[in-house]
Design an enzyme around this catalytic site. Sequence first.
Site, short mmCIF file in Angstrom:
data_model
loop_
_atom_site.label_atom_id
_atom_site.label_comp_id
_atom_site.label_asym_id
_atom_site.label_seq_id
_atom_site.Cartn_x
_atom_site.Cartn_y
_atom_site.Cartn_z
CB SER A 121 3.65 13.44 1.47
OG SER A 121 2.30 13.58 1.00
CG ASN A 177 0.54 7.86 4.64
OD1 ASN A 177 1.16 9.13 4.32
ND2 ASN A 177 1.13 7.08 3.77
#
Length: 302
Positions: A121, A177
């Site tokens: 990420s 997510n």
Amino acid sequence: MELGMVGLGRMGGNMAQRLINGGHKIVAFDPSEEARDGVVNSGGEAVALLADLVSRLSSPRAVWVMVPAGEITESTINQLADLLSPGDTVLDGGNANYKDSIRRAAALKEKGLSFIDVGTSGGIWGLAEGYSLMVGGDTESVQRLEPIFKTLAPSADTGYGHVGPAGAGHFVKMVHNGVEYGLMQAYAEGFELMQAKEELNLDLAQISQIWRHGSVVRSWLLDLTAAALEEDANLESLQACVDDSGEGRWTVDESIELGIPIPVITLSLQARFRSRQQQPFGAKLLAAMRNQFGGHAVKKAE
């Protein structure tokens, strides 16, 4: 440390540059000559064939795959499996389904290769800010490649960790997510509510800046929200259409398999589906039912 990299899209290219800046030797492959030139200009090496990448690395080799999840990842890892030697390691930093990662780890193990899945990420900001890395794989391989993770992370001791066996990294990133979906939806709904209170003439850009400092809802997502509102206060340049890239769906699927309720994440995914519909049939049917049982007025299609 030496690392092969496959896939030099925006994120992969930035990761390669961060590693080169950190003193690592990078040998990269990408079908795009322009992408390869970008690595060379940053001080790395680039090749036009996957076999050449493998031949330029010293054993035990490590190759980081940074391509879109799905068939491209499958094909790339299968090709590497035929080119690499026992003791080498394949890393997948894309958003693969964790079940695929578990399967790939088992298949590579039969050939004497190790597999590390790295939930990554950081997006386009990772080059400057560092990447959050959720690492899955066997302990020995992860520890050997830890200098890579330390360089990519925000610092040598924050933002990365070995979270479990192969598949665990992508599982944790999948849930990450899903949480992201819920947070984004909450911000979107709150700001929409304030925007609708027209008589108060609220300045949403100003409010986003206030919330960024000292508030319990401050976050990097809020920082990005503030930047978007600063650029276009009424978001007139955008359509109200939100795509999803798959991880939210996988998170909801997993909740069903485990019998664990995640209503906020599920509804945030459903909201994205609705955003992509023009004149949804379900809403038309609701209007028709109200008209049928109560004679309520309806708006006719033009």
